[in-house]
Design a protein around this motif. Structure first.
Motif, PDB file in Angstrom:
ATOM      1  N   LEU A 263       0.719  -1.325  -0.090  1.00 33.91           N
ATOM      2  CA  LEU A 263       0.165  -0.085  -0.048  1.00 33.91           C
ATOM      3  C   LEU A 263       0.333   0.876  -0.124  1.00 33.91           C
ATOM      4  O   LEU A 263       1.394   1.753   1.531  1.00 33.91           O
ATOM      5  CB  LEU A 263      -0.743   0.289   1.615  1.00 33.91           C
TER       6      LEU A 263
ATOM      7  N   ARG B 269      -0.066   5.432  -0.277  1.00 37.89           N
ATOM      8  CA  ARG B 269      -1.360   6.089  -0.342  1.00 37.89           C
ATOM      9  C   ARG B 269      -0.759   7.438  -0.207  1.00 37.89           C
ATOM     10  O   ARG B 269       0.623   7.601  -0.417  1.00 37.89           O
ATOM     11  CB  ARG B 269      -1.367   6.182   1.414  1.00 37.89           C
TER      12      ARG B 269
ATOM     13  N   ARG C 263      -2.041   2.788  -4.771  1.00 41.12           N
ATOM     14  CA  ARG C 263      -3.102   3.081  -4.381  1.00 41.12           C
ATOM     15  C   ARG C 263      -3.923   4.822  -5.180  1.00 41.12           C
ATOM     16  O   ARG C 263      -3.263   5.932  -4.637  1.00 41.12           O
ATOM     17  CB  ARG C 263      -3.699   3.207  -2.416  1.00 41.12           C
TER      18      ARG C 263
ATOM     19  N   ARG D 173     -15.228  10.400  -0.953  1.00 42.57           N
ATOM     20  CA  ARG D 173     -13.764   9.863  -0.657  1.00 42.57           C
ATOM     21  C   ARG D 173     -13.891   8.579  -1.393  1.00 42.57           C
ATOM     22  O   ARG D 173     -14.374   8.268  -2.462  1.00 42.57           O
ATOM     23  CB  ARG D 173     -13.767   9.891   0.051  1.00 42.57           C
TER      24      ARG D 173
ATOM     25  N   MET E 267      -9.294  -2.158  -3.496  1.00 45.87           N
ATOM     26  CA  MET E 267      -8.945  -2.267  -2.058  1.00 45.87           C
ATOM     27  C   MET E 267     -10.703  -3.392  -2.226  1.00 45.87           C
ATOM     28  O   MET E 267     -11.534  -2.772  -2.601  1.00 45.87           O
ATOM     29  CB  MET E 267      -9.127  -1.268  -1.193  1.00 45.87           C
TER      30      MET E 267
ATOM     31  N   GLU F 296     -12.343  -2.825   1.312  1.00 48.36           N
ATOM     32  CA  GLU F 296     -12.884  -2.566   1.772  1.00 48.36           C
ATOM     33  C   GLU F 296     -14.362  -2.181   2.911  1.00 48.36           C
ATOM     34  O   GLU F 296     -14.231  -0.416   3.842  1.00 48.36           O
ATOM     35  CB  GLU F 296     -11.805  -1.528   1.974  1.00 48.36           C
TER      36      GLU F 296
ATOM     37  N   GLY G  59      -9.121  -3.572   2.712  1.00 44.73           N
ATOM     38  CA  GLY G  59      -8.679  -2.796   4.014  1.00 44.73           C
ATOM     39  C   GLY G  59      -9.561  -2.820   5.131  1.00 44.73           C
ATOM     40  O   GLY G  59     -10.382  -2.179   5.141  1.00 44.73           O
ATOM     41  N   THR G  60      -8.720  -3.262   6.293  1.00 46.95           N
ATOM     42  CA  THR G  60      -9.636  -3.608   7.335  1.00 46.95           C
ATOM     43  C   THR G  60      -9.626  -2.626   8.175  1.00 46.95           C
ATOM     44  O   THR G  60     -10.506  -2.863   9.741  1.00 46.95           O
ATOM     45  CB  THR G  60      -8.921  -5.257   7.856  1.00 46.95           C
ATOM     46  N   ASN G  61      -9.194  -0.880   7.905  1.00 50.80           N
ATOM     47  CA  ASN G  61      -9.437  -0.375   9.026  1.00 50.80           C
ATOM     48  C   ASN G  61     -10.932  -0.099   8.969  1.00 50.80           C
ATOM     49  O   ASN G  61     -11.491   0.149   9.192  1.00 50.80           O
ATOM     50  CB  ASN G  61      -8.187   0.728   8.452  1.00 50.80           C
ATOM     51  N   ASP G  62     -11.011   0.244   7.733  1.00 51.45           N
ATOM     52  CA  ASP G  62     -12.310   0.691   6.683  1.00 51.45           C
ATOM     53  C   ASP G  62     -13.614  -0.596   7.437  1.00 51.45           C
ATOM     54  O   ASP G  62     -14.486  -0.081   7.089  1.00 51.45           O
ATOM     55  CB  ASP G  62     -12.329   1.193   5.190  1.00 51.45           C
TER      56      ASP G  62
ATOM     57  N   ARG H 107     -13.342   4.992  13.027  1.00 45.16           N
ATOM     58  CA  ARG H 107     -12.203   4.288  13.532  1.00 45.16           C
ATOM     59  C   ARG H 107     -11.663   5.219  14.418  1.00 45.16           C
ATOM     60  O   ARG H 107     -10.627   4.910  15.344  1.00 45.16           O
ATOM     61  CB  ARG H 107     -11.585   4.301  12.381  1.00 45.16           C
TER      62      ARG H 107
ATOM     63  N   CYS I 237      -4.082  -5.130   3.908  1.00 43.75           N
ATOM     64  CA  CYS I 237      -2.761  -3.534   3.652  1.00 43.75           C
ATOM     65  C   CYS I 237      -4.035  -2.585   5.415  1.00 43.75           C
ATOM     66  O   CYS I 237      -2.774  -1.874   5.134  1.00 43.75           O
ATOM     67  CB  CYS I 237      -3.211  -2.407   2.407  1.00 43.75           C
ATOM     68  N   GLY I 238      -4.472  -3.197   5.594  1.00 47.94           N
ATOM     69  CA  GLY I 238      -4.900  -2.438   6.865  1.00 47.94           C
ATOM     70  C   GLY I 238      -3.968  -2.484   8.338  1.00 47.94           C
ATOM     71  O   GLY I 238      -3.070  -3.456   7.316  1.00 47.94           O
TER      72      GLY I 238
HETATM   73  C1  PEP Z   1      -7.773   0.698   5.502  1.00 51.83           C
HETATM   74  O1  PEP Z   1      -9.048   0.671   5.118  1.00 51.83           O
HETATM   75  O2  PEP Z   1      -7.664  -1.049   5.838  1.00 51.83           O
HETATM   76  C2  PEP Z   1      -6.560   0.942   4.505  1.00 51.83           C
HETATM   77  C3  PEP Z   1      -5.830   0.169   4.397  1.00 51.83           C
HETATM   78  O3  PEP Z   1      -6.997   2.316   3.928  1.00 51.83           O
HETATM   79  P1  PEP Z   1      -7.096   3.884   5.250  1.00 51.83           P
HETATM   80  O4  PEP Z   1      -6.248   2.833   6.407  1.00 51.83           O
HETATM   81  O5  PEP Z   1      -5.615   4.601   3.919  1.00 51.83           O
HETATM   82  O6  PEP Z   1      -8.185   4.305   5.159  1.00 51.83           O
END
Ligand code: PEP
Ligand code: MG
Length: 884
Positions: A569, A571, A626, A678, A755, A757, A778-781, A791, A844-845
């Protein structure tokens, strides 16, 4: 069910039922080692007791039976008047919970049998001392009397007698004290101290069961992630006495040094004492080797037994032992806890000794331990912290306080070590964070911007230090007790503990980090050699590749040195901030073709240069870039500020009030930007933005190819929820790359992927895979959208309640939520691969660098994890561990 097991009936593998202590006592008994006779009441009996509030049926009869066997083995009866048998009743759960639950010693002593003990021991003082200890221990733990009543009475007795220590009290004093203790019991517990030995035993057993539920035990389990429903076993064991004179004693020992891992036995011995005296640290212990002079025979036997135990368990063992009149008794053993450094040294030493193989050595260490070893640390301090917050990104940093990004950059460039202190951070603080040693915020949790970015940069971070009042305007912050810290003052930030100190604490660099960064060789130290051997084995065994999240050539370079096999990733957000922000603003606001083209033309060479250098650093390895993700408004001036500016300008009658800009900002303002314009949505409403990025990527690739390089280009589209979104972007991207290929005459190979996500993307992965060569989760989103909580905000608000109430044991932003988010990932993997068997899969989270989550990603069949460069060695280790 069978509720009671004689020590001779169990073994080390029965810890679920017998608890750790019981299982190992059984193992030692079966091995023929000198363990005092005894039996274990199972965790199952405890669970039954905790559910119904009563002892399960049949338990009493089983206890009877085993007690009789014990009495036969000892040739004495529990509490018999002459020469009484006494027993210890000890808790012992599946997982060690030191000091959290109850233990009662000397059960069986009564008004009648105390004289029998005195006669047998030939020591009246010992008998009365044991009895008063029993009344005290029983009174507090079983009958729930406040411990202070007993300690006050003990203190009073000593003061009256004019002595300082317990040893100043003679048999008569202790007899009187016992009477006082019994009065305390009568008064405070509303009943007599029980004179029936069997009643003592039953009450002690029930109390050990009940101690599973005390608040401190719960708190401990919570902190250690030990499940609530296991219950504890109870071990009933014949008492042996280490306090019968100089021919007796007690000690603890380790088969290797648990602090460093150095080989050779290690321990402490206390002559003429009981086990609690060692733990309580009342008297100074002797080093274990002194036992060789004091009790040569017992010492020799102990050394033999320790060698036998280490050979048997094939690991570091710790033991507790007592010597009663020259006779050695083993009271406990277990595979011993150890520091992270000791874990690596011991695992490697045992492998070199041929005791375990390389796979087993790899199993014996963890990614969390490696992570711990990689951070510099402060030495011990007795200073009081200025504040405590969330330990967001580990490390130890000392520097002068600054309150804004620009000052951080300026002072940083002048060579100062700075700590950036903000209420919270946002993308504009990035430069400041890069120039800072540490970041300290008063708001936000482990996934706040400050925490995520600091971890990514390998900067120390404490966030959410809520007791601090930060006044950036006045350039100072104030602590809860009113201490004022101004810009330029020096503070120390411990990101491992989450604490902040005034002034400078001494920091030691991590040799392990130095080794991975190439500043030290493995052979300079046996810890580094151990780390090197073990991680090399992980690299031979892994299936998951480890890539890095890296946005700059510097990061890419570092990631590669740390062992990353690509960038998972990149960014591109930050490439548009700082000076370039005005260019983006111009692009967004451009009204005509010409203005837009001009803005693009200005950005293109900058982006191309970014990518060229990253491709150069990662030559021959995949680089996933990305396309731009953040919400539109982040590129525009602040709404409130701008409104004020326009109002002021108009009031002053100025003609150049930025009204157009305000209108645009108004139009683009969103209530919920994380769910707004976004990612791919941005790319679809301003297609020129993605065109620009794709062109820059393709031109950079062409530059590299012409220079003889081998760029592996992967273009990644963020926040896709439907295949159509991806198809539109991909179609345009292909045209752009084809244009560049034609213009430059270079054949550019690349892949386009997306991604995953959003839940909808995971659920329609089969369709999406038709136009994606790869997925990156994208495990964060994904976590944010699956749970429906932000988050950036959760951890300071309701998370503490959720953690305490056990909704989850770890933040789902830290360790993947297997049941929810994990299930969606599994579905997407299955359906994506069904549609396109050669689909490449990664994550990639933040979870990509989390040891517990890496195992899941391995199991679910991903091809790679991507994490911040600093986490790469940890991920390599865990990727290997997932296989063995
Ligand atoms: C995610 O969402 O996991 C991710 C890797 O993207 P970002 O943290 O930049 O939203
Ligand atoms: Mg995301």
């Amino acid at each position: 069910p069978k509720y009671v097991y004689d020590f001779a009936e169990g073994n080390q593998f029965m810890a679920d039922l017998l608890g750790g202590k019981g299982a190992n006592l059984a193992e030692m008994t079966v091995m023929g080692l000198p363990v005092p006779p005894g039996f274990t009441i199972t965790t199952e009996a405890c669970r039954a007791y905790l559910t119904t509030g009563a002892m399960p049926e049949g338990l009493a009869a089983e206890v009877d039976e085993h007690l009789h066997a014990l009495e036969r083995a000892m040739g004495r009866k529990l509490g018999q008047v002459d020469q009484p048998l006494l027993v210890a009743v000890r808790s012992g759960a599946r997982y060690s919970m030191p000091g959290m639950m109850d233990t009662v010693l000397d059960i069986g002593l009564t008004d009648d049998s105390v004289a029998g003990l005195a006669a047998w021991a030939g020591d009246e003082r010992l008998a009365w001392d044991s009895y008063r200890r029993l009344v005290q221990m029983f009174g507090t733990t079983v009958l729930g009397v406040d411990a202070e009543h007993f300690t006050d009475a003990l203190r009073h007795a000593k003061r009256t007698k004019g002595v300082a220590g317990d040893l100043g009290l003679d048999a008569g004093d202790l007899r009187a004290l016992t009477a006082t203790f019994k009065d305390i019991v009568r008064e405070r517990a509303g009943r007599e101290f029980p004179q029936d030995p069997r009643e003592q035993l039953d009450m002690a057993i029930a109390s050990v069961f009940a101690s599973w539920r005390t608040d401190r035990a719960r708190t401990y389990r919570h902190a250690e992630h030990i499940p609530e429903d296991l219950g504890t076993a109870v071990n009933v064991c014949a008492m042996v006495f280490g306090n019968l004179g100089d021919d007796s004693g007690t000690g603890v020992a380790f088969t290797r040094d648990p602090a460093t891992g150095a080989s050779g036995v290690y321990g402490d011995y206390l002559p003429n004492a009981q086990g609690e005296d060692v733990v309580a640290g009342i008297r100074n212990t002797l080093p274990l080797h002194r036992l060789a002079d004091l009790q040569p025979q017992a010492h020799e036997q102990l050394m033999d037994i320790m060698a036998t135990l280490e050979e048997h368990y094939r690991d570091l063992c710790d033991i507790e032992f007592t010597i009663e009149r020259h006779k050695l008794w083993m009271l406990q053993t277990r595979v011993g806890k150890r520091t992270a450094a000791a874990a690596f040294r011991i695992a490697n030493a045992l492998r070199e000794e041929g005791v375990i193989d390389a796979d087993e050595a790899l199993r014996r260490v963890t990614g969390a331990q490696l992570a711990q070893l990689m951070f510099p640390r402060f030495g011990d301090t007795d200073r009081v912290p200025l504040a405590t917050g969330v330990a967001a990104s580990p490390g130890a940093a000392v520097g002068e306080v600054v309150f804004d990004s620009a000052t951080a950059v300026r002072r940083g460039e002048q060579g100062a070590a700075v700590i950036l202190v903000r209420r919270e951070t946002n993308p504009d603080d990035l430069d400041g964070m890069i120039h800072a040693r540490a970041v300290l915020t008063s708001r936000g949790g482990k996934t706040s911007h400050a925490a995520v970015v600091a971890r990514g940069l390998g900067r120390t971070c404490v966030c959410g230090a809520e007791s601090l009042t930060i006044d950036a305007e006045a350039r100072r912050f104030t602590t809860a007790d009113g201490t004022v810290v101004a810009e330029g003052d020096v503070i120390s930030v411990d990101g491992t503990a989450g604490t902040v100190y005034l002034g400078e604490l001494a920091v030691a660099p991590s040799p392990v980090a130095d080794y991975f960064e190439g500043r030290r060789t493995a052979d300079s130290d046996d810890l580094l050699r151990a780390v090197d051997r073990i991680i090399s084995h992980a690299d031979r065994r892994h299936r998951l590749e480890v890539r890095a999240n890296a946005d700059t050539p510097q990061d890419a370079h570092r990631a590669r040195r740390l062992g990353a096999t690509g960038i998972g990733l990149c960014r591109t957000e930050h490439m548009f901030l700082g000076d370039r922000r005005t260019l983006v603003e111009r692009l967004i606001l451009a009204s005509g073709e010409a203005a837009r083209a001009e803005a693009l033309a200005a950005l293109l060479p900058l982006q191309r240069a970014d990518f060229t250098r990253i491709f150069e650093e990662m030559d021959g390895l995949p680089v996933t870039i990305r396309l731009l993700d953040p919400p539109l408004h982040e590129f525009l001036p602040d709404h409130v500020e701008l409104t004020a500016r326009v109002a002021v300008a108009k009031a002053l009658g100025q003609t150049d009030a930025p009204e157009d800009l305000l209108r645009a900002v108004d139009r683009l303002h969103e209530q919920n930007p994380m769910l707004g314009t976004r990612g791919v949505r941005l790319g679809l409403i301003i297609p020129e933005l993605y065109d620009l990025q794709v062109r820059a990527i393709a031109e950079a690739a062409a530059v590299r190819i012409r220079a003889g390089g081998t760029p592996h280009v992967e273009i990644m589209v963020p926040l896709v929820g439907d295949a159509r979104e991806l198809e539109m972007v991909a179609a345009r991207a292909r045209r752009t790359v084809a244009d560049v290929a034609r213009e430059s005459g270079v054949d550019i190979r690349y892949r386009i992927g997306t991604m995953i996500e959003l839940p909808r993307a995971a659920l329609t992965a089969g369709r999406i895979a038709e136009s994606a060569a790869f997925f990156s989760f994208g495990t964060n989103d994904l976590t944010q959208t699956v749970w429906g909580f932000s988050r950036d905000d959760v951890e300071g608000s309701f998370f503490p309640v959720y953690l305490i109430e056990g909704v989850f044991e770890v933040s789902p932003f830290e360790t993947i939520d297997r049941e929810g988010v994990g299930r969606l990932i599994a579905i997407a993997v299955r359906e994506g691969r069904a549609a396109r068997p050669d689909l490449a899969l990664g994550v990639c989270g933040e979870h990509g660098g989390d040891p517990a989550s890496i195992r899941f990603f391995h199991e679910v069949g991903l091809d790679y994890v991507s994490c911040s460069p600093f986490r790469v060695p940890v991920a390599r280790l865990e990727a290997g561990r997932a296989v063995v």
